[in-house]
Scaffold this active site. Structure first.
Site, PDB file in Angstrom:
ATOM      1  N   SER A  46       7.035 -38.439  -1.765  1.00 27.67           N
ATOM      2  CA  SER A  46       8.093 -38.616  -2.749  1.00 27.67           C
ATOM      3  C   SER A  46       9.442 -38.220  -2.152  1.00 27.67           C
ATOM      4  O   SER A  46       9.835 -38.784  -1.131  1.00 27.67           O
ATOM      5  CB  SER A  46       7.754 -37.818  -4.023  1.00 27.67           C
ATOM      6  OG  SER A  46       8.521 -38.257  -5.117  1.00 27.67           O
ATOM      7  N   ASP A 186       4.576 -43.483  -6.918  1.00 25.29           N
ATOM      8  CA  ASP A 186       4.896 -42.203  -6.278  1.00 25.29           C
ATOM      9  C   ASP A 186       3.684 -41.525  -5.629  1.00 25.29           C
ATOM     10  O   ASP A 186       2.622 -41.407  -6.232  1.00 25.29           O
ATOM     11  CB  ASP A 186       5.491 -41.274  -7.337  1.00 25.29           C
ATOM     12  CG  ASP A 186       6.225 -40.095  -6.756  1.00 25.29           C
ATOM     13  OD1 ASP A 186       5.583 -39.241  -6.117  1.00 25.29           O
ATOM     14  OD2 ASP A 186       7.457 -40.016  -6.935  1.00 25.29           O
TER      15      ASP A 186
END
Length: 250
Positions: A46, A186
């Site tokens: 991320s 993500d």
């Protein structure tokens, strides 16, 4: 002695924190900074994927820091009800994590977000270099259909910008990323650091932009994850915890 530098997620604030931390290390000791940045593996999840790609590509820490404090920015604000999003992610807590991840993936693929093109331009602007470095860089993402964590590296022939965009595609906030016929979200949905992917390295150094090691959305925590790296010397500078073996900083 092999060494892994693990950069965890934490939003745009996490990017700023990790860049600031690394610059602070460099200003205090250039040898320590060189030691960190010369790790055999740089693993990013991320927000950490952004910083991992930046530093693995040789970007200057002062330049990265300057971009963080610049008055102008290419970042955009997501238009989303965060309270509703958190409630949605927290639903079905009694279900197995993989089922919850698949449900979140379905939500992510159907979410009304900015276009993939607009979001990709943001990621492009974050990265000084858009090609994979010669050294080992690993970027995590989550398959939005299967719920499985995947790892992109140079040999996968996936564009670096797409790999980082996928790792940063917070479900419900940003569009999923299409890569080779699959959709990705993500990399930090299940684990903000995916530190277990560094298993096998003698030393594992983890940067996590969080004041304390809280519980993951799907259960477990970073502390529990690191405890399973029993064959590695683990250093978690932000929390001040390290394994009994410690880690060398010279």
């Amino acid at each position: 002695m092999s060494r892994a530098l693990v950069l965890a997620g934490g939003g745009v604030g996490g990017i700023a924190w990790e860049v600031g931390f690394l610059l602070g290390v460099q200003e205090a000791s250039s040898a320590a900074a060189t030691y960190l940045l010369a790790s055999d593996l740089i693993l990013g999840t991320s927000a950490g994927a952004t910083v991992a790609a930046q530093v693995a590509g040789g970007a200057s820490l002062p330049d990265l820091f300057a971009s963080q404090i610049a008055e102008s920015t290419s970042e955009i604000e997501p238009q989303v009800d965060m309270a509703l999003l958190v409630d949605t992610f927290g639903a079905d807590a009694d279900k197995p994590p993989i089922e919850r991840l698949r449900r979140i993936g379905a939500l992510a693929m159907g979410a009304d977000t900015v276009s993939a093109r607009v979001r990709r331009e943001v990621i492009e602007a974050r990265l000084p270099a858009h090609v994979w470095p010669d050294r080992r860089l690993a970027i995590t993402a989550t398959d939005a259909i299967s719920g499985e964590v995947v790892v992109f590296e140079r040999d996968d022939k996936v564009p670096l910008v797409d790999a980082v965009a996928a790792s940063c595609a917070v479900p419900g906030l940003w569009p999923t990323v299409a890569i080779n016929g699959r959709r990705y979200m993500d990399g930090g949905v299940r684990s903000t650091a995916n530190a277990l992917l560094a298993r096998g390295h003698d030393e594992v150094i983890v940067l996590c932009p969080s004041p304390e090691p809280g519980t993951y959305l799907m259960g477990g925590s970073l502390v529990e994850e690191l405890a399973n790296l029993e064959d590695s010397a683990v250093l978690l500078p932000v929390f001040g915890h390290s394994s009994p073996r410690g880690a060398r900083w010279s």
